[in-house]
Write a protein that holds these residues in place. Structure first.
Motif, PDB file in Angstrom:
ATOM      1  N   TYR A   1       0.762  -1.301   0.058  1.00 19.88           N
ATOM      2  CA  TYR A   1      -0.151  -0.052  -0.106  1.00 19.88           C
ATOM      3  C   TYR A   1       0.990   1.130   0.018  1.00 19.88           C
ATOM      4  N   GLN A   2       2.051   1.162   0.740  1.00 18.56           N
ATOM      5  CA  GLN A   2       2.990   2.426   0.687  1.00 18.56           C
ATOM      6  C   GLN A   2       3.512   2.597  -0.893  1.00 18.56           C
ATOM      7  N   LEU A   3       3.848   1.568  -1.450  1.00 16.68           N
ATOM      8  CA  LEU A   3       4.346   1.564  -2.809  1.00 16.68           C
ATOM      9  C   LEU A   3       3.065   2.056  -3.870  1.00 16.68           C
ATOM     10  N   LYS A   4       2.030   1.466  -3.498  1.00 12.08           N
ATOM     11  CA  LYS A   4       0.786   1.976  -4.333  1.00 12.08           C
ATOM     12  C   LYS A   4       0.619   3.391  -4.475  1.00 12.08           C
ATOM     13  N   ASN A   5       0.578   3.938  -2.982  1.00 14.67           N
ATOM     14  CA  ASN A   5       0.368   5.285  -2.834  1.00 14.67           C
ATOM     15  C   ASN A   5       1.660   6.130  -3.487  1.00 14.67           C
ATOM     16  N   GLU A   6       2.692   5.554  -3.524  1.00 13.61           N
ATOM     17  CA  GLU A   6       3.907   6.715  -4.120  1.00 13.61           C
ATOM     18  C   GLU A   6       3.583   6.473  -5.574  1.00 13.61           C
ATOM     19  N   ALA A   7       2.917   5.483  -6.167  1.00 11.68           N
ATOM     20  CA  ALA A   7       2.910   4.963  -7.573  1.00 11.68           C
ATOM     21  C   ALA A   7       1.751   5.999  -7.981  1.00 11.68           C
ATOM     22  N   LEU A   8       0.826   6.310  -7.231  1.00 14.28           N
ATOM     23  CA  LEU A   8      -0.329   7.023  -7.431  1.00 14.28           C
ATOM     24  C   LEU A   8       0.010   8.636  -7.373  1.00 14.28           C
ATOM     25  N   VAL A   9       1.011   8.912  -6.601  1.00 17.65           N
ATOM     26  CA  VAL A   9       1.482  10.476  -6.715  1.00 17.65           C
ATOM     27  C   VAL A   9       2.362  10.446  -7.946  1.00 17.65           C
ATOM     28  N   ASP A  10       3.131   9.357  -8.185  1.00 13.29           N
ATOM     29  CA  ASP A  10       4.112   9.553  -9.361  1.00 13.29           C
ATOM     30  C   ASP A  10       3.299   9.618 -10.649  1.00 13.29           C
ATOM     31  N   PHE A  11       2.272   8.985 -10.694  1.00 14.47           N
ATOM     32  CA  PHE A  11       1.414   8.980 -11.937  1.00 14.47           C
ATOM     33  C   PHE A  11       0.675  10.314 -12.102  1.00 14.47           C
ATOM     34  N   ALA A  12       0.076  10.862 -10.841  1.00 15.69           N
ATOM     35  CA  ALA A  12      -0.432  12.246 -11.017  1.00 15.69           C
ATOM     36  C   ALA A  12       0.451  13.270 -11.449  1.00 15.69           C
TER      37      ALA A  12
END
Length: 139
Positions: free
Chosen positions: A113-124
């Motif tokens: 979930y930590q990585l997923k949140n980082e991925a979501l921010v990077d994607f944005a």
């Protein structure tokens, strides 16, 4: 004024999740692309044009625009580091459950979930280039 403004991570994560739950499915549906074509690693950039004078021209143009948006979203995903790209592709293109993705990439659920949140921010952040306004700046 900072060259790169500070972002509100929590609000950006929330906005990006909302995008993938509400907007993304509609874009895919309107594009006429199949789920299988989205899962394949290659979406071509072959130029295409709408027929001129056709009564369905507006619909075709809208569909082509949606296909372009899908391609741009996938480009944004593909620009991320491998694990983050895998997380977003599996979660939002293949619709695989989070625990299965965590298991597949070899991480515990909290780390996933930590990585997923980082991925979501990077994607944005990456998506701003294509006109998707998902980053939320701190006020």
């Amino acid at each position: 004024m900072d060259l790169i403004p500070e972002i509100d991570r929590e609000a950006t994560i929330k906005a990006t999740k909302r995008f993938f739950k509400k907007v993304w499915p509609r874009i895919v549906l309107q594009s006429g692309l199949s789920a299988i074509s989205l899962r394949s690693p290659e979406i071509t950039d072959m130029p295409s044009s709408a027929p001129v004078g056709n009564s369905n021209e507006e619909l075709v143009v809208r569909m082509l625009d949606s296909q372009t948006q899908v391609k741009n979203i996938i480009r944004c995903m593909d620009s991320l580091e491998t694990k983050k790209k895998t997380i977003l592709r599996e979660a939002y293109i293949s619709n695989i459950q989070n625990w299965k993705i965590a298991q597949e990439i070899g991480y515990s659920l909290p780390r996933y979930y930590q990585l997923k949140n980082e991925a979501l921010v990077d994607f944005a952040d990456a998506a701003t280039v294509y006109g998707f306004d998902l980053l939320v700046e701190k006020s």
